[in-house]
Design a protein around this motif. Structure first.
Motif, mmCIF file in Angstrom:
data_model
loop_
_atom_site.group_PDB
_atom_site.id
_atom_site.type_symbol
_atom_site.label_atom_id
_atom_site.label_comp_id
_atom_site.label_asym_id
_atom_site.label_seq_id
_atom_site.Cartn_x
_atom_site.Cartn_y
_atom_site.Cartn_z
ATOM 1 N N ARG A 134 23.965 71.800 87.563
ATOM 2 C CA ARG A 134 22.878 72.747 87.274
ATOM 3 C C ARG A 134 21.612 72.337 88.032
ATOM 4 O O ARG A 134 20.650 71.838 87.435
ATOM 5 C CB ARG A 134 22.595 72.785 85.766
ATOM 6 C CG ARG A 134 23.789 73.260 84.937
ATOM 7 C CD ARG A 134 23.523 73.140 83.453
ATOM 8 N NE ARG A 134 23.304 71.739 83.054
ATOM 9 C CZ ARG A 134 24.282 70.871 82.839
ATOM 10 N NH1 ARG A 134 25.535 71.225 83.021
ATOM 11 N NH2 ARG A 134 24.017 69.631 82.468
ATOM 12 N N PRO A 135 21.601 72.544 89.348
ATOM 13 C CA PRO A 135 20.413 72.158 90.115
ATOM 14 C C PRO A 135 19.209 73.005 89.754
ATOM 15 O O PRO A 135 19.343 74.182 89.381
ATOM 16 C CB PRO A 135 20.846 72.386 91.572
ATOM 17 C CG PRO A 135 21.922 73.426 91.490
ATOM 18 C CD PRO A 135 22.636 73.151 90.197
ATOM 19 N N GLY A 136 18.033 72.399 89.854
ATOM 20 C CA GLY A 136 16.791 73.112 89.577
ATOM 21 C C GLY A 136 15.824 72.962 90.738
ATOM 22 O O GLY A 136 16.098 72.238 91.701
ATOM 23 N N PRO A 137 14.702 73.639 90.674
ATOM 24 C CA PRO A 137 13.712 73.527 91.758
ATOM 25 C C PRO A 137 13.126 72.122 91.816
ATOM 26 O O PRO A 137 13.005 71.441 90.789
ATOM 27 C CB PRO A 137 12.650 74.560 91.378
ATOM 28 C CG PRO A 137 12.806 74.728 89.896
ATOM 29 C CD PRO A 137 14.259 74.538 89.604
ATOM 30 N N PRO A 138 12.762 71.642 92.991
ATOM 31 C CA PRO A 138 12.224 70.281 93.111
ATOM 32 C C PRO A 138 10.848 70.148 92.470
ATOM 33 O O PRO A 138 10.016 71.045 92.570
ATOM 34 C CB PRO A 138 12.142 70.067 94.627
ATOM 35 C CG PRO A 138 12.057 71.444 95.202
ATOM 36 C CD PRO A 138 12.843 72.330 94.288
ATOM 37 N N ARG A 139 10.626 69.022 91.802
ATOM 38 C CA ARG A 139 9.336 68.742 91.179
ATOM 39 C C ARG A 139 8.491 67.818 92.050
ATOM 40 O O ARG A 139 7.435 67.357 91.621
ATOM 41 C CB ARG A 139 9.551 68.126 89.792
ATOM 42 C CG ARG A 139 10.245 69.074 88.824
ATOM 43 C CD ARG A 139 10.344 68.486 87.438
ATOM 44 N NE ARG A 139 11.039 69.386 86.516
ATOM 45 C CZ ARG A 139 11.281 69.108 85.242
ATOM 46 N NH1 ARG A 139 10.885 67.936 84.730
ATOM 47 N NH2 ARG A 139 11.921 69.984 84.478
ATOM 48 N N ALA A 140 8.963 67.555 93.239
ATOM 49 C CA ALA A 140 8.207 66.803 94.246
ATOM 50 C C ALA A 140 8.608 67.373 95.595
ATOM 51 O O ALA A 140 9.630 68.044 95.715
ATOM 52 C CB ALA A 140 8.535 65.311 94.170
ATOM 53 N N THR A 141 7.810 67.100 96.608
ATOM 54 C CA THR A 141 8.128 67.600 97.942
ATOM 55 C C THR A 141 9.277 66.802 98.543
ATOM 56 O O THR A 141 9.217 65.576 98.631
ATOM 57 C CB THR A 141 6.903 67.496 98.864
ATOM 58 O OG1 THR A 141 5.847 68.293 98.333
ATOM 59 C CG2 THR A 141 7.247 67.983 100.264
ATOM 60 N N ILE A 142 10.341 67.507 98.924
ATOM 61 C CA ILE A 142 11.449 66.895 99.658
ATOM 62 C C ILE A 142 11.387 67.431 101.076
ATOM 63 O O ILE A 142 11.514 68.634 101.304
ATOM 64 C CB ILE A 142 12.820 67.252 99.045
ATOM 65 C CG1 ILE A 142 12.893 66.870 97.572
ATOM 66 C CG2 ILE A 142 13.938 66.560 99.833
ATOM 67 C CD1 ILE A 142 14.176 67.337 96.875
ATOM 68 N N MET A 143 11.176 66.541 102.027
ATOM 69 C CA MET A 143 11.189 66.943 103.433
ATOM 70 C C MET A 143 12.629 66.855 103.902
ATOM 71 O O MET A 143 13.201 65.770 104.008
ATOM 72 C CB MET A 143 10.293 66.015 104.258
ATOM 73 C CG MET A 143 9.974 66.544 105.636
ATOM 74 S SD MET A 143 8.929 68.020 105.554
ATOM 75 C CE MET A 143 8.630 68.303 107.298
ATOM 76 N N SER A 144 13.237 67.995 104.134
ATOM 77 C CA SER A 144 14.660 68.033 104.437
ATOM 78 C C SER A 144 14.961 67.561 105.846
ATOM 79 O O SER A 144 14.312 67.973 106.811
ATOM 80 C CB SER A 144 15.196 69.458 104.263
ATOM 81 O OG SER A 144 16.535 69.540 104.700
#
Length: 328
Positions: free
Chosen positions: A215-225
C-alpha cells in the motif's frame, strides 16, 4: 541566511563492503535497533545475513545479490533512521539502485518491513534471470560507442567519466578486452547479474506484482529519483511499476545529483551525507563547482573501506552529525 538543505545519498549494488557500518552496531542505538529489526523481518535468512555482515572473511559471499541487496537495504535504512534520530530528518533522499527503495521507506512511501520482505523475496527468485555482470568504466557513454555495439548497455551514469556497463558474461569479457586494449581503467562490480539492463525485465515484472500487493503512499520527504533525475511525484510514488521497473532501467545518478547541485549547490548550498561504505557516492560531487568553490560540503557517514566495521565507523558518523548540529 537560508539554511542549507541536507541530502542523504544511499548506495546500491556494487558499493557493498565486508562489515559495512558494522562499527555502529551496538554503539549507535537507533542504527542497532533497526538492523536487529530487519534481521528479524528477513526471517530464516536473517541469521545468515547477520553472520555474513559481521564476518571479516565474507568478501565472496557479500557480493551475491541475495546477500548484498538485503544488506544494502538494511544498512542504508538503519543509517537513515540513525541520522534522523541524531540530527533530524534529511531534506532530500537520493538513492542509487536499491538505495532508491531505501529512500522510499525513509519517506514513508512503503512500510519498511513490508518492502524489505518483498525485496528479499524478489532477490531470492532471481536465479538465472539476467545472469551476467557489471563493469565500472572511467569513460563517458559517448566514448564507449564501440563497446555498446557488442551488446553491453549503459546501466548507470555515476558521474563525469563514470559509466557502468551491464551485460552477459561473454559480452563483458569481450568488452573488457576492448577496454584494456584502449588502456581505459575499469573495475568489475560484484553483482552476478546484469542489473539495470533489459535482461532484468522479467524480474522487474515479478517485483512489480509483489509491490502491487503493498500500500504505497505519497512521499513525506523529497525523493530525488535516479530513474527520472527529478523529484518523485505523488502519482509516481503510488505506482508499484515505478519502483519495480528501475531494476531494468539505467540509473541516472549523476544527472539527479547534478540537478540538485546546479539548482541549490551555490545558493544556499547543500550538505551531502554519503552513506556508502566505499565513499563512492560523493566522488562526482567533489568535482562540482558548488563543492570545490561554493558553500556545499560532503560528509561521509562511515569509515573508509579499509577501516569498515571498526570504531572508525562511529567516529565518522559522529563527525557528520556534529556538522549537522553546527549548521556549517
Amino acid at each position: 541566511m537560508t539554511r542549507r538543505r541536507v541530502v542523504l545519498l544511499l548506495p546500491g549494488q556494487g558499493a557493498q563492503r565486508v562489515r559495512m557500518a558494522a562499527g555502529l552496531h551496538g554503539v549507535q542505538p537507533e542504527f542497532t535497533r533497526w538492523m536487529d529489526e530487519m534481521f528479524t523481518v528477513f526471517g530464516a535468512d536473517g541469521d545468515r545475513l547477520r553472520d555474513v555482515w559481521l564476518d571479516p572473511g565474507s568478501a565472496g559471499a557479500v557480493d551475491e545479490a541475495v546477500v548484498a541487496q538485503p544488506l544494502l537495504f538494511a544498512v542504508g535504512h538503519a543509517l537513515g533512521r540513525a541520522v534522523r534520530s541524531a540530527a533530524g530528518a534529511p531534506d532530500v533522499l537520493l538513492g542509487h539502485s536499491v538505495g532508491e527503495l531505501v529512500a522510499a521507506c525513509l519517506a514513508d512511501v512503503f512500510a519498511p518491513a513490508e518492502l524489505a520482505t518483498a525485496m528479499a523475496g524478489h532477490v531470492r527468485r532471481l536465479d538465472d534471470t539476467g545472469r551476467g555482470g557489471m563493469l565500472a568504466v572511467a569513460a563517458t557513454a559517448e566514448e564507449l560507442s564501440a563497446e555498446l555495439r557488442t551488446g553491453a548497455v549503459v546501466a548507470a551514469d555515476n558521474g563525469p567519466r563514470q559509466t557502468v556497463l551491464a551485460g552477459s558474461d561473454s559480452v563483458l569479457a569481450a568488452v573488457r578486452g576492448q577496454l584494456e586494449r584502449r588502456d581505459i581503467t575499469l573495475r568489475t562490480l560484484g553483482s552476478g547479474h546484469a542489473f539495470h539492463s533489459p535482461a532484468m525485465v522479467p524480474a522487474a515484472r515479478r517485483f512489480g506484482q509483489d509491490l502491487g500487493r503493498l500500500r504505497p503512499g505519497p512521499p513525506r520527504a523529497t525523493i530525488m529519483s535516479t530513474r527520472t533525475a527529478r523529484p518523485v511525484s505523488a502519482e509516481e510514488a503510488v505506482d508499484p511499476a515505478f519502483w519495480a521497473d528501475q531494476i531494468s532501467l539505467p540509473v541516472r545518478y549523476w544527472p539527479a545529483l547534478r540537478s540538485l547541485l546546479d539548482s541549490e549547490g551555490l545558493d544556499p548550498g547543500l550538505v551531502l551525507l554519503d552513506a556508502s561504505a566505499d565513499r563512492s557516492l560523493a566522488v562526482a560531487a567533489r568535482g562540482h563547482r558548488a563543492v570545490l568553490r561554493g558553500p556545499s560540503s560532503v560528509h561521509p557517514l562511515l569509515a573508509r573501506s579499509d577501516r569498515a566495521g571498526t570504531a572508525a565507523d562511529a567516529e565518522a558518523f559522529a563527525a557528520a552529525v556534529a556538522v549537522l548540529h553546527s549548521g556549517t
